[in-house]
Structures are given as C-alpha cells and as structure tokens.
Design a protein around this motif. Structure first.
Motif, PDB file in Angstrom:
ATOM      1  N   ASP A   1      36.264  43.549 -23.124  1.00 43.19           N
ATOM      2  CA  ASP A   1      35.099  43.034 -23.857  1.00 43.19           C
ATOM      3  C   ASP A   1      34.040  42.489 -22.898  1.00 43.19           C
ATOM      4  OD1 ASP A   1      36.117  43.675 -26.277  1.00 43.19           O
ATOM      5  OD2 ASP A   1      36.917  41.686 -26.710  1.00 43.19           O
ATOM      6  N   SER A   2      34.484  41.710 -21.908  1.00 42.61           N
ATOM      7  CA  SER A   2      33.520  41.134 -20.978  1.00 42.61           C
ATOM      8  C   SER A   2      32.769  42.234 -20.247  1.00 42.61           C
ATOM      9  CB  SER A   2      34.232  40.251 -19.946  1.00 42.61           C
ATOM     10  OG  SER A   2      34.855  39.177 -20.585  1.00 42.61           O
ATOM     11  N   ALA A   3      33.498  43.250 -19.780  1.00 44.56           N
ATOM     12  CA  ALA A   3      32.848  44.333 -19.033  1.00 44.56           C
ATOM     13  C   ALA A   3      31.834  45.040 -19.917  1.00 44.56           C
ATOM     14  CB  ALA A   3      33.897  45.313 -18.520  1.00 44.56           C
ATOM     15  N   ARG A   4      32.243  45.374 -21.143  1.00 46.15           N
ATOM     16  CA  ARG A   4      31.324  46.103 -22.025  1.00 46.15           C
ATOM     17  C   ARG A   4      30.109  45.253 -22.384  1.00 46.15           C
ATOM     18  NH1 ARG A   4      34.181  47.758 -26.991  1.00 46.15           N
ATOM     19  NH2 ARG A   4      32.455  49.162 -27.361  1.00 46.15           N
ATOM     20  N   SER A   5      30.362  43.953 -22.598  1.00 54.60           N
ATOM     21  CA  SER A   5      29.236  43.094 -22.978  1.00 54.60           C
ATOM     22  C   SER A   5      28.251  42.914 -21.828  1.00 54.60           C
ATOM     23  CB  SER A   5      29.744  41.727 -23.451  1.00 54.60           C
ATOM     24  OG  SER A   5      30.167  40.967 -22.345  1.00 54.60           O
ATOM     25  N   LEU A   6      28.690  43.215 -20.610  1.00 52.75           N
ATOM     26  CA  LEU A   6      27.776  43.104 -19.470  1.00 52.75           C
ATOM     27  C   LEU A   6      27.160  44.456 -19.132  1.00 52.75           C
ATOM     28  CD1 LEU A   6      29.924  40.702 -17.333  1.00 52.75           C
ATOM     29  CD2 LEU A   6      27.719  40.159 -18.358  1.00 52.75           C
ATOM     30  N   GLY A   7      27.374  45.437 -19.998  1.00 53.39           N
ATOM     31  CA  GLY A   7      26.677  46.705 -19.834  1.00 53.39           C
ATOM     32  C   GLY A   7      27.458  47.793 -19.128  1.00 53.39           C
ATOM     33  N   ALA A   8      28.799  47.671 -19.068  1.00 48.47           N
ATOM     34  CA  ALA A   8      29.589  48.712 -18.423  1.00 48.47           C
ATOM     35  C   ALA A   8      29.782  49.884 -19.381  1.00 48.47           C
ATOM     36  CB  ALA A   8      30.943  48.155 -18.001  1.00 48.47           C
ATOM     37  N   SER A   9      29.696  51.098 -18.849  1.00 48.21           N
ATOM     38  CA  SER A   9      29.973  52.280 -19.661  1.00 48.21           C
ATOM     39  C   SER A   9      31.487  52.391 -19.823  1.00 48.21           C
ATOM     40  CB  SER A   9      29.439  53.526 -18.967  1.00 48.21           C
ATOM     41  OG  SER A   9      30.154  53.736 -17.774  1.00 48.21           O
TER      42      SER A   9
END
Lengths: 314, 229
Positions: free
Chosen positions: B132-140
């Motif tokens: 979740d953290s990675a995706r929320s920071l814009g990770a594909s």
C-alpha cells in the motif's frame, strides 16, 4: 481514504480527479496516483536507509538523479531530519519515523495529499510538532489536503471544510463553524461535542424566533419552525454561564435549577444541573470554588439565544 | 575407542596438511552444490515472484503441491534423473549419466521445490502495508513488486541457504546418478559413506568435519548478514 488514494476500487460510484474519472483503467489510476501522495493510517518505512525511503517516490516518477538528491536533502531539512539520511529507517523512534513518512509523501510535490490520522500513534508533543511543520509546508506549497481525523480540535483548527462521515456516508459538510455549531442531526451533534441535546416542542413562533418548551421550561431560540413541531435543542456546555442569581444581561435564557453533580476535568469543572431537564455546563475550576458549586446548590444557567441550535426532529 | 581417537587425530592431519584427495572431494562438493543452487535460484526466485504476484485459478493447489515436494526423498529424485539420463532414457543420448553435470541437474531439481516454496512464503510474509505504501507513493505494479522483493530479501536469502544445505548434505542422489567415481564424481557425502563402510575412520572423519564446517560457515555468514540490517 483508500478509495481516494486509488488503492481500493469503489464498489459503487467513481473517483474524479480534476473532473476526470480515474477509476476506469490501471494506467489512469497510476497516472492519478503519481499526482498525489498519501500518508496512510499505519505507515511503514521500507527496510532501507532514510534517504532511500524518501527518494523512492521521485525515482518511481523518473525524476533525474541530480535533482532528486537536492529535493530529498531539502525536504529532510524542512522536516528537521538533516543528518538522518544514512540511518537505517527501521531504527528511528515513532516521531522520527512519522516525519520520514511525511517527508516521503511531500518530496514528490503532490497536488493532493491524503493524510489518514497522521499523528494518531504519537505522543501529544511529537504530534503537535509534526502538525506545525507539516502545515507550514502545506500552506506554503499550497497543497490540497484531505485529512481523516477523530480529533475534533485538530479538525477545527486546520480544516477549511469538514465532512462528517457516518456509516460510509457524508452526513454533513461545511465550514468548521457550521459543522460544530449547526449539526444537522442528533448523531452529528453528539459527534461534534454538543453535550446538551434535549427534546422539545415549539410552543410559540415570533418572527424568526421560537419559544421551545423543554421539560416544562421555556427556551428562546432562533429558528424557522411551526408551532407544535417537535425539535431538538442543542447547547454546547461551554456556552452556558453559571451564576448564583439571575443575570440581567442580554442573554434571554436564564433557567434556575439545582446542581446534580460536579466533576473535575483538568483545569475545568463540568457541572450537571437539573432545571426540569438535565444540562451540562462548564466552568473554570476557580469559579467553581468561588461559586461554591456542590450537589443540591441552587444556581442559574444562562445562555444566549444565538448559542442555541435547534434541529427539526426526524 | 583408541581406534576412533586415532582416526580423529589423523583426520585433522589430513585437513591441515591439505591432503589432495580430501581437498579434491571437498572442492567438487562445493562446486556441484553452488552450481545447482545458482541454477535453482535463477529459476525459482523469478518464478516464485510470478506465482506470488499473479492471481490465477489453482494457485493455492500449486503452492500445496510445491510444499509437498519439500520432503521428496533424494533417492526418488535420483531414480527420476537416472531414468531420464540412462542410455535407454529420453535424454540418454546426451551421455551425461555418472558425470558432475547430471549431479548438478539432479540437485537443482531436488532443491527447487523448497526454494520456490520458501520464496513464495518470503514474499507473502511482507506486510500488505508495504504494498500500500509503495502504491500510494506512485509505484507501478512492477515497481511495487521490486519493493516487496527487496523487503523480503533476508527471507529469500534464507531460502537459498536452505537449498544449499539440502544440496551439499544429500547422499542418495549423488550416489545414484554420480556413481561415486573416484576423482570424478566422488563428493563429501558419498565419500564419507564409502570410507565408513571400508572402515577408514580417519578419511570419513576428515570429510565429515569439513562438511560440518561448510554448513557452519554458511549459517554464520547468513546470521551476520541478517544482523547487519
């Protein structure tokens, strides 16, 4: 918050970002996610250095190397984390870790920042400090922020606009003043700290003013209701003045009653008064002593017409 | 008892005099096991990631099957590889039976289930909040997978070490497909087995000690790396 952050798909409806529905494809979702940043309720740092944690958002957006280094160092300085860059992120204290989590979100210069109770797990001192730093950056950079909080005073302090969510629905939205003084129903009233919510019936109407009969007493208030209508009368405890004799002030409501209980709450005293119906008022500890407030004492509870909020009974 | 003591003393002499026979056997053991672990890693780590990150029908079943093969007997894999590479087998034409190459293939097959399964569980062990953290920071999706793999790196490393441990310590497969040919396919475990049956305690002890030292060294390195995090 997860739906707004495009982490979960809504089971119904859609999410518009700048007027565009961004829920239709993964590509659009990713594009929109890269224009925002989120600080989730349970933030976790990646198991690497502080620098690597903060830089990842920029890396994923393909920002070039020279620029990222400058940006990361700048945000670390703003968040008072200079000198932490090489530290393993998992060795930080709660407050430090939270500052890194926020730095990580702010470094990408998001158009929209989602904060889900960003200070919920911190001690009050760290929380206050983080709030101060974060909001100065947000104001300077003019970032739109959506923040979820259970902290009423924080909401009142920071928000331009408040939405009250209950059972997954927005039941009221408006300025802090509106939500806190003019709640739309009993649940919102209870939620925003309206401790005195009593049932009454409109006894008389007089050009924008109403007289509401509550527990055999009459309360004057502002409102547009018909005679005989059932209503809820809400009064915040801090708007009630307690005195030993009837006050001859501009306040039109002054009810006599007896103190039924007194409770200390830090520097203030909460006083329960029975004036035909139970009411709670707040006084400073000093005035409680001066007035000699104790169980059974006869007092007058005075409150202004404008501090009463009347809700139509549903 | 004295015979054993003498054997033990002789064993240390063999080790510290760098006896060529002992060194050759230990060297081959290491080479075969390291190669098989490398091959298994190259195949299993990406495959494990693929299985973890993709959802497809039968995923649960596949993982259960993989886990069942954790404890496959070495002789069963040995039999399978033997049949596969025997003169009349489908790959008999390659003439690989009783060579180090076929031992590498066999050991790689033996440890692949455990490395695959452990890689999958290492990745599943990474908290959802990381994703979740990675995706929320814009990770594909791809960038998020890399983050999860990086978070699981120590657990994945444990999978590799476990694979190595199983490879270097197994004896059945090495015997069956390697043939224990002196100077060619004789490895630590097969040599220990042979020397013990011949009553050459010194040689058996020396090789056994080396095997233990290798296992100890690998575990010390793993512990050291994990503590550094």
């Amino acid at each position: 918050m997860r739906i707004l952050g495009l982490l979960d798909k809504p089971s119904a409806g859609s999410v518009l970002f700048d007027g565009v529905d961004v829920t239709t494809s993964e590509k659009l979702r990713l594009q929109a996610r890269r224009r925002m940043a989120a600080v989730l309720q349970k933030p976790v740092l990646f198991n690497t250095s502080v620098y690597e944690n903060v830089v990842c958002g920029l890396k994923w957006r393909g920002t070039d190397g020279q620029k990222t280094k400058k940006e990361v160092n700048a945000i670390l300085e703003m968040m008072e984390l200079t000198g932490y860059a090489a530290r393993p992120a998992r060795t930080l204290s709660g407050g430090e870790a939270q500052r890194v989590v926020i730095a990580r979100a702010l470094v990408v210069r998001p158009e929209l920042l989602l904060l889900d109770e960003p200070a919920a797990n911190l001690d009050p001192l760290s929380a206050a400090k983080i709030e101060e730093v974060v909001w100065s950056i947000i104001r300077r950079e003019k970032i739109t922020v959506v923040m979820a909080t259970h902290d009423m005073s924080q909401g009142q302090r920071l928000a331009d606009r408040i939405c009250v969510l209950m059972d997954g629905e927005i039941v009221q939205s408006g300025s802090a003043r509106e939500v806190f003084t003019l709640p739309v129903n009993r649940r919102v009233a209870e939620f925003v700290g309206m401790e005195n919510i009593v049932d009454g019936v409109v006894a008389a109407v007089n050009g924008g003013m109403v007289v509401v009969e509550v527990g055999g007493r009459e309360i004057e208030a502002i409102g547009d209701f018909a005679a005989g209508e059932r209503v809820l009368v809400c009064i915040r405890p801090e708007d009630i003045t307690i005195s030993l004799s009837r006050l001859s002030s501009s306040a039109r409501n002054s009810l006599n009653g007896r103190v039924s209980w007194v409770a200390q709450d830090g520097p203030i005293c909460r006083v329960g008064i029975d004036c035909g119906f139970p009411m709670v008022a707040m006084v400073t500890r000093k005035s409680a002593v001066e007035l000699g407030l104790e169980r059974g004492k006869e007092v007058f509870a005075t409150f202004k017409v404008v501090s009463i909020h009347v809700i139509r009974h549903r | 008892m004295s015979e054993l003591w003498q054997g033990l003393i002789k064993a240390f002499e063999l080790i510290f005099s760098f006896d060529p026979e002992v060194m050759r056997i230990a060297g081959l053991s290491l080479r075969i096991s390291i190669t098989s672990v490398a091959i298994a890693s190259i195949l299993c780590l990406p495959l494990g990631a693929l299985i973890h990150f993709r959802s497809f029908p039968g995923k649960r079943l596949l993982i259960t099957v993989v886990q069942t093969f954790y404890s496959v007997p070495t002789v069963a894999v040995g039999l399978f590889v033997f049949v596969l590479f025997s003169r009349s087998g489908p790959l008999g034409g390659l003439n690989l039976l009783f060579t180090p190459t076929v031992m590498v293939i066999g050991q790689a097959l033996l440890i692949m289930p455990i490395m695959l399964g452990m890689t999958i569980s290492a990745l599943s062990g990474v908290d959802r909040t990381i994703t979740d953290s990675a995706r929320s920071l814009g990770a594909s999706t791809w960038q998020t997978s890399l983050v999860v793999m990086r978070e699981a790196r120590f657990a994945i490393m444990a999978a590799v070490v476990l694979g190595f441990g199983r490879a270097i310590s197994e004896v059945g497969l090495a015997y069956m497909v390697g043939g224990n040919i002196r100077g060619f396919t004789r490895v630590l475990t097969t040599a220990i087995s042979l020397e013990t049956s011949r009553g050459d305690w010194a040689m058996a002890f020396a090789l056994g000690i080396i095997l233990m030292v290798i296992a100890l060294a690998v575990n010390l390195i793993l512990n050291w790396v994990q503590q550094k995090r």
